[in-house]
Design a protein around this motif. Structure first.
Motif, PDB file in Angstrom:
ATOM      1  N   HIS B  17      19.752 -53.817  11.399  1.00 33.50           N
ATOM      2  CA  HIS B  17      20.424 -54.304  12.676  1.00 33.50           C
ATOM      3  C   HIS B  17      19.455 -55.713  13.271  1.00 33.50           C
ATOM      4  O   HIS B  17      19.339 -55.786  14.433  1.00 33.50           O
ATOM      5  CB  HIS B  17      19.890 -53.208  13.901  1.00 33.50           C
ATOM      6  CG  HIS B  17      20.572 -51.946  13.608  1.00 33.50           C
ATOM      7  ND1 HIS B  17      21.632 -51.693  13.159  1.00 33.50           N
ATOM      8  CD2 HIS B  17      19.922 -50.607  13.763  1.00 33.50           C
ATOM      9  CE1 HIS B  17      22.094 -50.555  12.921  1.00 33.50           C
ATOM     10  NE2 HIS B  17      21.077 -49.820  13.162  1.00 33.50           N
ATOM     11  N   ALA B  50      25.999 -51.438  17.875  1.00 33.07           N
ATOM     12  CA  ALA B  50      26.646 -50.062  18.419  1.00 33.07           C
ATOM     13  C   ALA B  50      27.964 -49.670  17.549  1.00 33.07           C
ATOM     14  O   ALA B  50      28.099 -48.341  17.653  1.00 33.07           O
ATOM     15  CB  ALA B  50      27.094 -50.540  19.727  1.00 33.07           C
ATOM     16  N   ARG B  52      30.654 -50.295  18.501  1.00 37.05           N
ATOM     17  CA  ARG B  52      31.659 -50.205  19.708  1.00 37.05           C
ATOM     18  C   ARG B  52      31.846 -51.575  20.123  1.00 37.05           C
ATOM     19  O   ARG B  52      31.017 -52.395  20.406  1.00 37.05           O
ATOM     20  CB  ARG B  52      31.144 -49.306  20.651  1.00 37.05           C
ATOM     21  CG  ARG B  52      30.717 -47.823  20.404  1.00 37.05           C
ATOM     22  CD  ARG B  52      31.924 -46.994  20.273  1.00 37.05           C
ATOM     23  NE  ARG B  52      31.451 -45.549  20.108  1.00 37.05           N
ATOM     24  CZ  ARG B  52      31.151 -45.021  19.027  1.00 37.05           C
ATOM     25  NH1 ARG B  52      30.914 -45.824  17.899  1.00 37.05           N
ATOM     26  NH2 ARG B  52      30.855 -43.719  18.835  1.00 37.05           N
ATOM     27  N   ILE B  77      19.300 -48.964  17.976  1.00 37.57           N
ATOM     28  CA  ILE B  77      19.999 -48.055  18.650  1.00 37.57           C
ATOM     29  C   ILE B  77      19.219 -47.441  19.370  1.00 37.57           C
ATOM     30  O   ILE B  77      18.296 -46.526  18.929  1.00 37.57           O
ATOM     31  CB  ILE B  77      21.038 -47.273  17.644  1.00 37.57           C
ATOM     32  CG1 ILE B  77      22.090 -48.199  17.129  1.00 37.57           C
ATOM     33  CG2 ILE B  77      21.289 -46.008  18.138  1.00 37.57           C
ATOM     34  CD1 ILE B  77      22.768 -47.519  15.963  1.00 37.57           C
ATOM     35  N   LYS B  79      20.402 -44.680  21.838  1.00 39.85           N
ATOM     36  CA  LYS B  79      21.225 -43.511  21.708  1.00 39.85           C
ATOM     37  C   LYS B  79      22.439 -43.618  21.064  1.00 39.85           C
ATOM     38  O   LYS B  79      23.342 -44.290  21.570  1.00 39.85           O
ATOM     39  CB  LYS B  79      21.248 -42.745  22.886  1.00 39.85           C
ATOM     40  CG  LYS B  79      21.865 -41.496  23.019  1.00 39.85           C
ATOM     41  CD  LYS B  79      22.507 -41.112  24.330  1.00 39.85           C
ATOM     42  CE  LYS B  79      23.435 -39.765  24.234  1.00 39.85           C
ATOM     43  NZ  LYS B  79      23.997 -39.322  25.512  1.00 39.85           N
ATOM     44  N   GLN B  80      22.802 -42.883  20.168  1.00 39.73           N
ATOM     45  CA  GLN B  80      24.045 -42.945  19.426  1.00 39.73           C
ATOM     46  C   GLN B  80      24.855 -41.679  19.871  1.00 39.73           C
ATOM     47  O   GLN B  80      24.705 -40.418  19.744  1.00 39.73           O
ATOM     48  CB  GLN B  80      23.809 -42.668  17.796  1.00 39.73           C
ATOM     49  CG  GLN B  80      25.245 -42.422  16.994  1.00 39.73           C
ATOM     50  CD  GLN B  80      25.978 -43.706  16.898  1.00 39.73           C
ATOM     51  OE1 GLN B  80      25.490 -44.636  16.275  1.00 39.73           O
ATOM     52  NE2 GLN B  80      27.170 -43.795  17.288  1.00 39.73           N
ATOM     53  N   VAL B  85      27.444 -45.806  22.883  1.00 40.43           N
ATOM     54  CA  VAL B  85      26.366 -45.993  21.860  1.00 40.43           C
ATOM     55  C   VAL B  85      25.403 -47.009  22.870  1.00 40.43           C
ATOM     56  O   VAL B  85      25.944 -47.996  23.360  1.00 40.43           O
ATOM     57  CB  VAL B  85      26.671 -46.522  20.787  1.00 40.43           C
ATOM     58  CG1 VAL B  85      25.390 -47.074  19.911  1.00 40.43           C
ATOM     59  CG2 VAL B  85      27.720 -45.696  19.846  1.00 40.43           C
ATOM     60  N   VAL B  87      22.160 -49.638  23.321  1.00 41.60           N
ATOM     61  CA  VAL B  87      21.528 -50.497  22.133  1.00 41.60           C
ATOM     62  C   VAL B  87      20.521 -51.132  22.905  1.00 41.60           C
ATOM     63  O   VAL B  87      20.934 -51.756  23.936  1.00 41.60           O
ATOM     64  CB  VAL B  87      22.674 -51.338  21.417  1.00 41.60           C
ATOM     65  CG1 VAL B  87      21.705 -52.419  20.675  1.00 41.60           C
ATOM     66  CG2 VAL B  87      23.338 -50.522  20.682  1.00 41.60           C
TER      67      VAL B  87
END
Lengths: 268, 268
Positions: B17, B50, B52, B77, B79-80, B85, B87
């Motif tokens: 990431h 993400a 997304r 991340i 929370k997935q 999502v 980030v």
């Protein structure tokens, strides 16, 4: 004497900008800790780390519901400025992170700037005694928060809770003060900005829970003593999301806080 | 053909990431990279992490000015979720962090919610051809950004840049499009929300730089083709701070973005 809010946001410093504390009961909505209470808890840790008293701008993303019980709070300094300090923060409960925040802290009362510009007026709200004080028995659900706070709603906004009739306009206005008469400060404004029923309850949304995704508060002044005049309005809801803008005015007619949150519409 | 904005936000993935990229010249205001450009750069990294496409809600705190040259971008991340999502992200230049952000990403076009509520109207703006297109020679300062973008200001808002007369109302409205006709998407909305001159230039603030402390954008729709109708308004300035609310509407009359930022008044 200790005020309930100060007890409920008490933290123990563990060093290295880490804290432990507890989500106390009675600050919830149907068992889920109120989002403003969680923000105030985290904000209290973050301002301690910052060494600055006022949350000038704070944003939190809500990751999971908070339940009564112990929490671990981690914070870190992002930028140590001369005037402003930016801090990141997080609340974990068990092995689950429930709140992540980013905020910049300063000292509003210490400002030497005399420039002022304001195009807004305080919201029109009848006197406290003519508004409807929220009490647990006036709603079908169990709302712990309303036992701690004196939230008095504009009679028009209260219709839904009294008669089930929606006003048709996504607005909630009224008064905020603590049940135990704790004075408001810039920390407790973080509670106040999420303490009212969502204004979308006054429009014909599908029934259900409206979880906050993100909430940002900007603090523009230290509140004078007395109840706070508050207004929350939703201007747009689409594609499953809605926003909600809040404003809080003190008894001297000063705009002390603005907020905006993004939340999810019920899936209906 | 590659559009300028896509080249200017290009990132190389380093794994874990992390990304590297470059703040390109020509997206600045007097040598400082525009805040919306920086947000779009970081937003592009964060949406990649993400997985997304749309920045539903993104908040950035501005820590130091960005200059032309290489940058390192770190994301993680928070929370997935299934739908959303969350980030965290950061841009560093040399050994200095210049931007820290927190955002929740999703897929607006994939929403199945049909509920809509909107109390706002698109801002009143004359046709593009009747607005004043910002060009470098129309201001005394060197504004790289206006060579890339076609920002056409409402004639009333433009007065300050034309004649030095302020309108007296902290409002800026007009049109936004890319000079090379790149279509708008939800990423480029992050640029658009900070591409106009600050509306406080239309009131009698002390002269000087007005650095952004924090900016939050909420994306409510995927923009239809065509220029974007934009409006930025400041409602409150006090104790050295001011806020600025933005809204962006597409050619189909859809509200596609709202923004709010907190900035510092010049010390004057």
């Amino acid at each position: 004497m200790q005020f309930e809010f100060d007890v409920a946001t008490r933290l123990v410093e563990l060093g290295d900008h880490r804290y432990c504390g507890e989500i106390q009961s009675g600050w919830d909505i149907n068992g889920n800790a109120n989002g403003g209470y969680l923000l105030a808890l985290l904000g209290r840790a973050m301002r301690t780390t910052a060494g600055r008293i006022d949350p000038i701008s704070i944003t939190a993303h809500y990751l999971a519901p908070g339940r009564t019980g112990p929490i671990a709070v981690e914070t870190s300094i992002v930028k140590q400025g001369r005037q402003l300090v930016t801090v990141a923060g997080s609340i974990c409960q068990g092995d689950r992170e429930i709140l992540r925040a980013l905020g910049t802290f300063g000292d509003i009362a210490g400002s030497t700037s005399s420039f002022q510009y304001l195009t807004k007026q305080p919201p029109e709200v009848p006197p406290f005694a003519e508004c409807l004080l929220r009490r647990p028995n006036q709603t079908e659900s169990i709302v712990g928060l309303v036992e701690r706070l004196d939230i008095a709603l504009h009679p028009r906004d209260s219709a839904y809770f009294e008669t089930g009739q929606r006003s048709g306009q996504a607005k909630m206005a009224g008064w905020f003060s603590f049940g135990d008469s704790r004075p408001s400060d810039t920390l407790s404004l973080l509670l106040a900005i999420d303490a009212f029923p969502p204004p979308v309850f006054n429009i014909d949304i599908p029934p259900g829970w409206v979880p906050t995704v993100e909430l940002t508060a900007h603090i523009f002044g230290v509140p004078a003593p007395g109840p706070l005049r508050c207004q929350f309005v939703t201007e747009v809801a689409q594609h499953g999301y809605f926003q909600e803008d809040g404003e809080i005015w003190d008894s001297s007619g000063q705009l002390v806080a603005q907020s905006r949150q993004l939340a999810l519409l019920p899936r209906g």
